[in-house]
Design an enzyme around this catalytic site. Structure first.
Site, PDB file in Angstrom:
ATOM      1  N   ASN A  15       0.859  -1.192   0.000  1.00 16.52           N
ATOM      2  CA  ASN A  15       0.000   0.000   0.000  1.00 16.52           C
ATOM      3  C   ASN A  15       0.899   1.248   0.000  1.00 16.52           C
ATOM      4  O   ASN A  15       1.735   1.413   0.893  1.00 16.52           O
ATOM      5  CB  ASN A  15      -0.897  -0.046   1.246  1.00 16.52           C
ATOM      6  CG  ASN A  15      -1.817   1.157   1.327  1.00 16.52           C
ATOM      7  OD1 ASN A  15      -1.401   2.290   1.130  1.00 16.52           O
ATOM      8  ND2 ASN A  15      -3.066   0.909   1.649  1.00 16.52           N
ATOM      9  N   HIS A  18       0.998   6.223   1.927  1.00 13.88           N
ATOM     10  CA  HIS A  18       1.774   7.169   2.741  1.00 13.88           C
ATOM     11  C   HIS A  18       2.977   7.755   2.009  1.00 13.88           C
ATOM     12  O   HIS A  18       3.601   8.687   2.500  1.00 13.88           O
ATOM     13  CB  HIS A  18       2.114   6.554   4.096  1.00 13.88           C
ATOM     14  CG  HIS A  18       0.856   6.339   4.884  1.00 13.88           C
ATOM     15  ND1 HIS A  18      -0.007   7.373   5.173  1.00 13.88           N
ATOM     16  CD2 HIS A  18       0.270   5.217   5.365  1.00 13.88           C
ATOM     17  CE1 HIS A  18      -1.061   6.903   5.829  1.00 13.88           C
ATOM     18  NE2 HIS A  18      -0.916   5.596   5.950  1.00 13.88           N
ATOM     19  N   HIS A  51      -5.703   3.723  -1.413  1.00 21.38           N
ATOM     20  CA  HIS A  51      -7.041   4.031  -0.905  1.00 21.38           C
ATOM     21  C   HIS A  51      -7.388   5.438  -1.360  1.00 21.38           C
ATOM     22  O   HIS A  51      -6.780   6.410  -0.903  1.00 21.38           O
ATOM     23  CB  HIS A  51      -7.015   3.930   0.630  1.00 21.38           C
ATOM     24  CG  HIS A  51      -8.344   4.127   1.285  1.00 21.38           C
ATOM     25  ND1 HIS A  51      -8.536   3.942   2.635  1.00 21.38           N
ATOM     26  CD2 HIS A  51      -9.562   4.494   0.795  1.00 21.38           C
ATOM     27  CE1 HIS A  51      -9.800   4.185   2.947  1.00 21.38           C
ATOM     28  NE2 HIS A  51     -10.440   4.540   1.843  1.00 21.38           N
ATOM     29  N   ARG A  53      -9.526   8.150  -0.798  1.00 26.57           N
ATOM     30  CA  ARG A  53     -10.492   8.568   0.223  1.00 26.57           C
ATOM     31  C   ARG A  53     -11.364   9.690  -0.297  1.00 26.57           C
ATOM     32  O   ARG A  53     -10.962  10.452  -1.177  1.00 26.57           O
ATOM     33  CB  ARG A  53      -9.753   9.036   1.471  1.00 26.57           C
ATOM     34  CG  ARG A  53      -9.257   7.897   2.329  1.00 26.57           C
ATOM     35  CD  ARG A  53      -8.580   8.425   3.586  1.00 26.57           C
ATOM     36  NE  ARG A  53      -8.362   7.338   4.519  1.00 26.57           N
ATOM     37  CZ  ARG A  53      -9.193   7.003   5.498  1.00 26.57           C
ATOM     38  NH1 ARG A  53     -10.298   7.698   5.699  1.00 26.57           N
ATOM     39  NH2 ARG A  53      -8.928   5.992   6.290  1.00 26.57           N
ATOM     40  N   ARG A  57      -7.086  12.690   1.042  1.00 24.30           N
ATOM     41  CA  ARG A  57      -6.014  13.176   1.921  1.00 24.30           C
ATOM     42  C   ARG A  57      -4.635  12.648   1.533  1.00 24.30           C
ATOM     43  O   ARG A  57      -3.636  13.220   1.879  1.00 24.30           O
ATOM     44  CB  ARG A  57      -6.314  12.829   3.376  1.00 24.30           C
ATOM     45  CG  ARG A  57      -6.179  11.367   3.700  1.00 24.30           C
ATOM     46  CD  ARG A  57      -6.293  11.126   5.181  1.00 24.30           C
ATOM     47  NE  ARG A  57      -7.647  11.303   5.648  1.00 24.30           N
ATOM     48  CZ  ARG A  57      -8.138  10.664   6.711  1.00 24.30           C
ATOM     49  NH1 ARG A  57      -7.369   9.844   7.399  1.00 24.30           N
ATOM     50  NH2 ARG A  57      -9.372  10.836   7.098  1.00 24.30           N
ATOM     51  N   GLU A  78      -8.662   0.475  -2.795  1.00 26.63           N
ATOM     52  CA  GLU A  78      -9.487   0.463  -1.577  1.00 26.63           C
ATOM     53  C   GLU A  78     -10.426   1.649  -1.657  1.00 26.63           C
ATOM     54  O   GLU A  78     -10.007   2.764  -1.977  1.00 26.63           O
ATOM     55  CB  GLU A  78      -8.606   0.627  -0.336  1.00 26.63           C
ATOM     56  CG  GLU A  78      -7.798  -0.591   0.001  1.00 26.63           C
ATOM     57  CD  GLU A  78      -6.981  -0.380   1.269  1.00 26.63           C
ATOM     58  OE1 GLU A  78      -7.159   0.652   1.943  1.00 26.63           O
ATOM     59  OE2 GLU A  78      -6.161  -1.237   1.566  1.00 26.63           O
ATOM     60  N   THR A 109      -8.107   3.354   8.561  1.00 29.01           N
ATOM     61  CA  THR A 109      -9.292   2.507   8.580  1.00 29.01           C
ATOM     62  C   THR A 109      -9.442   1.840   9.942  1.00 29.01           C
ATOM     63  O   THR A 109      -8.509   1.201  10.425  1.00 29.01           O
ATOM     64  CB  THR A 109      -9.168   1.417   7.484  1.00 29.01           C
ATOM     65  OG1 THR A 109      -8.765   2.051   6.280  1.00 29.01           O
ATOM     66  CG2 THR A 109     -10.477   0.707   7.277  1.00 29.01           C
ATOM     67  N   GLU A 159     -10.745  -9.767   2.828  1.00 27.15           N
ATOM     68  CA  GLU A 159      -9.505  -9.374   3.509  1.00 27.15           C
ATOM     69  C   GLU A 159      -9.828  -9.261   4.989  1.00 27.15           C
ATOM     70  O   GLU A 159     -10.715  -8.497   5.391  1.00 27.15           O
ATOM     71  CB  GLU A 159      -8.980  -8.034   2.976  1.00 27.15           C
ATOM     72  CG  GLU A 159      -7.711  -7.609   3.723  1.00 27.15           C
ATOM     73  CD  GLU A 159      -7.057  -6.343   3.184  1.00 27.15           C
ATOM     74  OE1 GLU A 159      -7.273  -6.000   2.001  1.00 27.15           O
ATOM     75  OE2 GLU A 159      -6.335  -5.703   3.963  1.00 27.15           O
ATOM     76  N   HIS A 199      -3.633  -4.839   7.790  1.00 23.30           N
ATOM     77  CA  HIS A 199      -3.728  -3.726   8.731  1.00 23.30           C
ATOM     78  C   HIS A 199      -2.819  -3.941   9.940  1.00 23.30           C
ATOM     79  O   HIS A 199      -2.982  -4.902  10.680  1.00 23.30           O
ATOM     80  CB  HIS A 199      -5.151  -3.435   9.225  1.00 23.30           C
ATOM     81  CG  HIS A 199      -5.269  -2.003   9.683  1.00 23.30           C
ATOM     82  ND1 HIS A 199      -5.599  -0.973   8.835  1.00 23.30           N
ATOM     83  CD2 HIS A 199      -5.013  -1.429  10.868  1.00 23.30           C
ATOM     84  CE1 HIS A 199      -5.566   0.161   9.491  1.00 23.30           C
ATOM     85  NE2 HIS A 199      -5.203  -0.080  10.725  1.00 23.30           N
TER      86      HIS A 199
HETATM   87  N1  PXP Z   1      -5.799  -3.318   4.165  1.00 24.58           N
HETATM   88  C1  PXP Z   1      -6.775  -2.394   4.252  1.00 24.58           C
HETATM   89  C2  PXP Z   1      -8.132  -2.757   3.789  1.00 24.58           C
HETATM   90  C3  PXP Z   1      -6.501  -1.094   4.742  1.00 24.58           C
HETATM   91  O1  PXP Z   1      -7.489  -0.186   4.798  1.00 24.58           O
HETATM   92  C4  PXP Z   1      -5.188  -0.792   5.125  1.00 24.58           C
HETATM   93  C5  PXP Z   1      -4.863   0.583   5.614  1.00 24.58           C
HETATM   94  O2  PXP Z   1      -5.006   1.494   4.577  1.00 24.58           O
HETATM   95  C6  PXP Z   1      -4.206  -1.782   4.993  1.00 24.58           C
HETATM   96  C7  PXP Z   1      -4.541  -3.048   4.541  1.00 24.58           C
HETATM   97  C8  PXP Z   1      -2.780  -1.525   5.324  1.00 24.58           C
HETATM   98  O3  PXP Z   1      -2.644  -1.228   6.675  1.00 24.58           O
HETATM   99  P1  PXP Z   1      -1.251  -0.706   7.209  1.00 24.58           P
HETATM  100  O4  PXP Z   1      -1.011   0.624   6.569  1.00 24.58           O
HETATM  101  O5  PXP Z   1      -1.443  -0.639   8.682  1.00 24.58           O
HETATM  102  O6  PXP Z   1      -0.223  -1.714   6.788  1.00 24.58           O
END
Ligand code: PXP
Length: 246
Positions: A15, A18, A51, A53, A57, A78, A109, A159, A199
């Site tokens: 992901n 960030h 994601h 949003r 953001r 996402e 999330t 997931e 997550h």
């Molecule tokens: N999976 C989903 C569905 C999420 O919403 C997120 C956070 O955006 C993640 C995985 C990844 O989480 P993390 O950034 O804590 O690794």
């Protein structure tokens, strides 16, 4: 096929939200989430997750369009279950959409999608996506009822939210959460679903997932990006010092 052979190689989806958070601190284009996505692919990521949003953001619409053009593995978008996001998905056509809960005021999330609450609208939301051959995953708690509802609504992937697992510190509590995830993963696979987990996963807590053979993929963002910053810092500093030395 016995359970041991089911998923010999767990895949990692990265992901890159960030990277966009850092870019947006200056809004001057760097670091570029697309460049990060390509680096992730070259480093072995099986997919790129972002994601979009409602408040944009981190990832912006333009990032999503550029990611769609650039990446060669799979794009997992996402998104919240809204008409706007359904339109975006149908137009961008990611390989996969992951439905997540979304609240404006949250930092990230928080927990799984409230599948019981939204179930009556879910099948109607999913069908146009599946008709366009977009895979649909739902981010849920690892529990039997949610799995059954996801399958009934037409999702092909679930997931599991691993946020609770990632926050546990006691040995027995960690073991309890892992067992909950393991048993839910088995139920989901038996229901014909592909199983992903994500997550809060990191180098500190991912190792036990090697033994969760029904989970095919993990989705990790924050921990990889934040670790990359620290691991990369010495190189970034040395580069500048080399350039300013006479
Ligand atoms: N999976 C989903 C569905 C999420 O919403 C997120 C956070 O955006 C993640 C995985 C990844 O989480 P993390 O950034 O804590 O690794």
């Amino acid at each position: 096929m016995n359970n041991e052979d089911a998923t010999p190689n767990m895949r990692l989806a990265v992901n890159i939200d960030h990277i966009a958070t850092l870019r947006n601190a200056r809004n001057e284009g760097h670091p570029d989430p697309v460049e990060a996505a390509l680096l992730a692919e070259r480093s072995g990521a099986a997919g790129i997750v972002c994601h979009l949003r409602e408040d944009r953001r981190h990832i912006k619409d333009n990032d999503l369009a550029r990611l769609r053009e650039a990446i060669t593995t799979k794009l997992d978008l996402e998104m919240a279950m809204t008409d706007e996001m359904q339109r975006v998905a149908l137009s961008v056509k990611p390989e996969l959409v992951t439905l997540v809960p979304e609240k404006r005021e949250e930092l990230t999330t928080e927990g799984g999608f409230a599948i019981q609450k939204y179930f009556s609208h879910l099948a109607g939301f999913i069908k146009p996506l599946r008709d366009k051959e977009i895979g649909v995953s739902i981010f849920i708690e690892p529990e039997e009822e949610s799995i059954a509802l996801a399958a009934e609504a037409g999702a092909n992937i679930v997931e599991f939210h691993t946020g609770t697992y990632s926050l546990r510190t006691g040995e027995s509590e960690i073991a309890f959460e892992l067992e909950r995830i393991r048993s839910a993963a088995r139920i989901a696979r038996e229901a014909g679903l592909t199983v992903v987990a994500g997550h809060g996963l990191s180098v500190l807590n991912i190792a036990p997932f090697r033994e969760l053979h029904d989970i095919e993929e993990v989705s990790i963002g924050h921990a990889i990006i934040s670790r990359a910053v620290l691991i990369g810092l010495p190189t970034a500093i040395r580069e500048i010092i080399d350039l300013i030395r006479r």
